[in-house]
Motif scaffolding. Structure first.
Motif, PDB file in Angstrom:
ATOM      1  N   UNK A 271       0.819  -1.218   0.000  1.00 12.03           N
ATOM      2  CA  UNK A 271       0.000   0.000   0.000  1.00 12.03           C
ATOM      3  C   UNK A 271       0.852   1.267   0.000  1.00 12.03           C
ATOM      4  N   UNK A 272       2.081   1.178   0.514  1.00 10.90           N
ATOM      5  CA  UNK A 272       2.965   2.343   0.493  1.00 10.90           C
ATOM      6  C   UNK A 272       3.247   2.790  -0.930  1.00 10.90           C
ATOM      7  N   UNK A 273       3.219   1.849  -1.858  1.00 11.58           N
ATOM      8  CA  UNK A 273       3.566   2.130  -3.248  1.00 11.58           C
ATOM      9  C   UNK A 273       2.330   2.305  -4.136  1.00 11.58           C
ATOM     10  N   UNK A 274       1.327   1.459  -3.960  1.00  9.15           N
ATOM     11  CA  UNK A 274       0.118   1.630  -4.764  1.00  9.15           C
ATOM     12  C   UNK A 274      -0.570   2.947  -4.430  1.00  9.15           C
ATOM     13  N   UNK A 275      -0.450   3.381  -3.176  1.00  7.30           N
ATOM     14  CA  UNK A 275      -1.012   4.669  -2.806  1.00  7.30           C
ATOM     15  C   UNK A 275      -0.313   5.838  -3.467  1.00  7.30           C
ATOM     16  N   UNK A 276       0.897   5.584  -3.988  1.00  6.81           N
ATOM     17  CA  UNK A 276       1.672   6.624  -4.682  1.00  6.81           C
ATOM     18  C   UNK A 276       1.601   6.480  -6.197  1.00  6.81           C
ATOM     19  N   UNK A 277       0.751   5.546  -6.671  1.00  6.43           N
ATOM     20  CA  UNK A 277       0.549   5.426  -8.105  1.00  6.43           C
ATOM     21  C   UNK A 277       1.339   4.340  -8.808  1.00  6.43           C
ATOM     22  N   UNK A 278       2.021   3.472  -8.066  1.00 11.08           N
ATOM     23  CA  UNK A 278       2.789   2.404  -8.691  1.00 11.08           C
ATOM     24  C   UNK A 278       1.849   1.325  -9.233  1.00 11.08           C
ATOM     25  N   UNK A 279       2.184   0.788 -10.394  1.00 13.01           N
ATOM     26  CA  UNK A 279       1.354  -0.207 -11.074  1.00 13.01           C
ATOM     27  C   UNK A 279       1.764  -1.611 -10.632  1.00 13.01           C
ATOM     28  N   UNK A 280       0.925  -2.234  -9.802  1.00 14.81           N
ATOM     29  CA  UNK A 280       1.191  -3.564  -9.265  1.00 14.81           C
ATOM     30  C   UNK A 280       0.251  -4.603  -9.861  1.00 14.81           C
ATOM     31  N   UNK A 281       0.711  -5.843  -9.826  1.00 17.15           N
ATOM     32  CA  UNK A 281      -0.143  -6.968 -10.177  1.00 17.15           C
ATOM     33  C   UNK A 281      -1.335  -7.008  -9.210  1.00 17.15           C
ATOM     34  N   UNK A 282      -2.503  -7.266  -9.728  1.00 21.22           N
ATOM     35  CA  UNK A 282      -3.668  -7.420  -8.868  1.00 21.22           C
ATOM     36  C   UNK A 282      -4.441  -6.147  -8.598  1.00 21.22           C
ATOM     37  N   UNK A 283      -3.994  -5.022  -9.169  1.00 20.69           N
ATOM     38  CA  UNK A 283      -4.755  -3.774  -9.035  1.00 20.69           C
ATOM     39  C   UNK A 283      -4.803  -3.094 -10.398  1.00 20.69           C
ATOM     40  N   UNK A 284      -5.847  -2.302 -10.609  1.00 18.08           N
ATOM     41  CA  UNK A 284      -6.013  -1.622 -11.892  1.00 18.08           C
ATOM     42  C   UNK A 284      -6.119  -0.109 -11.746  1.00 18.08           C
ATOM     43  N   UNK A 285      -6.176   0.377 -10.516  1.00 25.71           N
ATOM     44  CA  UNK A 285      -6.303   1.816 -10.320  1.00 25.71           C
ATOM     45  C   UNK A 285      -5.115   2.586 -10.901  1.00 25.71           C
ATOM     46  N   UNK A 286      -3.935   1.945 -10.885  1.00 25.82           N
ATOM     47  CA  UNK A 286      -2.711   2.618 -11.359  1.00 25.82           C
ATOM     48  C   UNK A 286      -2.278   2.132 -12.737  1.00 25.82           C
ATOM     49  N   UNK A 287      -3.133   1.381 -13.426  1.00 22.58           N
ATOM     50  CA  UNK A 287      -2.809   0.886 -14.747  1.00 22.58           C
ATOM     51  C   UNK A 287      -2.872  -0.624 -14.825  1.00 22.58           C
ATOM     52  N   UNK A 288      -2.678  -1.141 -16.010  1.00 21.01           N
ATOM     53  CA  UNK A 288      -2.763  -2.586 -16.233  1.00 21.01           C
ATOM     54  C   UNK A 288      -1.469  -3.168 -16.798  1.00 21.01           C
ATOM     55  N   UNK A 289      -0.391  -2.407 -16.734  1.00 22.99           N
ATOM     56  CA  UNK A 289       0.899  -2.907 -17.227  1.00 22.99           C
ATOM     57  C   UNK A 289       1.508  -3.931 -16.271  1.00 22.99           C
ATOM     58  N   UNK A 290       1.075  -3.906 -14.991  1.00 26.66           N
ATOM     59  CA  UNK A 290       1.555  -4.872 -13.981  1.00 26.66           C
ATOM     60  C   UNK A 290       3.079  -4.926 -13.929  1.00 26.66           C
ATOM     61  N   UNK A 291       3.682  -3.775 -13.632  1.00 21.86           N
ATOM     62  CA  UNK A 291       5.144  -3.659 -13.604  1.00 21.86           C
ATOM     63  C   UNK A 291       5.730  -4.285 -12.347  1.00 21.86           C
ATOM     64  N   UNK A 292       5.047  -4.127 -11.210  1.00 21.95           N
ATOM     65  CA  UNK A 292       5.601  -4.512  -9.911  1.00 21.95           C
ATOM     66  C   UNK A 292       4.817  -5.636  -9.248  1.00 21.95           C
TER      67      UNK A 292
END
Length: 321
Positions: A271-292
């Motif tokens: 959450x420290x990173x997704x809350x800052x806009x990082x694109x993670x697997x399993x979430x789509x709020x920050x994109x769908x590239x699934x970088x992290x």
């Protein structure tokens, strides 16, 4: 007899210009890049500066283990005249796709050399999806060395994307875990390397001058006598840092010239990173590239972010000597 000046000049170029031998497979285009498929191919790429030119594309197809080889300068785009001011030699201006592979065990031990890293200088070039792990940058006269890092010693108007580094880096000035001096674009990168120097020492970047660094972090120990920082050792001309972090505990640095310091527990929380806009697997709020993704594997107590293209957990050797 009169000689056509234009024809004479053309013939002179054809006669005097040496032919370039392309030993690597491929044609060097984005659709058909030159490929590095062995240690011999890597040595060829390092020895022939024609592969570093603008518009030339190269892809790494295997991990390269450099254990047992000690370089005296950067294997790619080295500074050819350490006595002169600034960088001399052929910069890397091409495109290098690491393709999710690693350069293992890069070791540079030199006397009175600057611009020491895998790439001595990247000028308008691009390096992506590359790992430099277990590297050792240990000049024999560390207080003299300027610009030392794992990936790139000096980045000028170029791009480094989705790269990471581990190891131990020592130098004098402009020492960074990923890049020594950045005047370019860096996105989605991290470093766990230990960095040690005299001045301008940072966990990710030693010195940043203008341009943008986005979605990056560092967690290695940082030692410096002068300006130093957990993420970046010094900034000038107001470079932009977006959603970048460093581990205040493992770095032993509570401050940095840029970025946000987090506790070790916060660094191991997605959450420290997704809350800052990082694109993670399993979430789509920050994109769908699934970088992290998070590296919560069995026996892994660190749990920092890692790339989805990584097939194993990075070596969390956060201390050095």
């Amino acid at each position: 007899m009169r000689i056509n000046l234009g024809l004479w000049m053309l013939l002179s170029v054809l006669v005097l210009t040496p032919s370039v031998t392309w030993a690597l497979s491929g044609s060097g285009t984005s659709g058909d890049p030159y490929t590095i498929a062995s240690r011999a191919d890597f040595d060829e790429f390092c020895a022939n500066s024609a592969y570093w030119l603008s518009g030339v594309c190269t892809r790494l197809d295997v991990d390269i283990n450099l254990a047992g080889t000690v370089y005296e300068q950067s294997p790619i785009a080295p500074d050819t005249d350490p006595e002169a001011f600034g960088f001399d030699g052929q910069e890397f201006e091409g495109w290098f796709n690491g393709n999710g592979h690693k350069i293992i065990g890069l070791t540079i031990s030199s006397y009175n050399k600057d611009y020491v890293a895998l790439f001595g200088q990247i000028y308008r070039g691009t390096v992506e999806k590359l790992a430099v792990v277990d590297c050792r940058i240990i000049p024999t006269s560390s207080s003299r060395t300027e610009y030392a890092a794992a990936i790139c010693a000096d980045l000028i108007w170029g791009t480094i994307s989705q790269c990471y580094s581990t190891g131990y880096l020592s130098g004098g000035y402009y020492v960074g875990g990923l890049c020594g001096h950045s005047w370019g674009y860096i996105d989605n990168c991290y470093s766990l390397a230990v960095t040690k120097g005299v001045d301008y020492v940072g966990g990710l970047l030693g010195y940043a001058a203008s341009y943008t660094t986005t979605n990056c972090y560092s967690a290695g120990e940082v030692y410096g006598l002068g300006d130093k920082g957990g993420l970046v050792g010094k900034i000038i001309w107001e470079p932009t840092f977006v959603s970048c972090f460093w581990d205040m505990e493992t770095s032993t640095q509570a401050t940095s010239f840029a970025g946000t310091g987090l506790t070790n527990d916060q660094m191991r929380t997605q959450a420290s990173f997704t809350g800052a806009g990082w694109d993670f697997v399993g979430e789509t709020d920050n994109g769908t590239a699934d970088i992290w993704k998070m590296s919560h594997a069995a026996g892994d107590t660190n749990g920092y972010p890692m790339f989805t293209w990584q097939t194993d957990n990075p070596d969390y050797s956060l201390t050095g000597s």
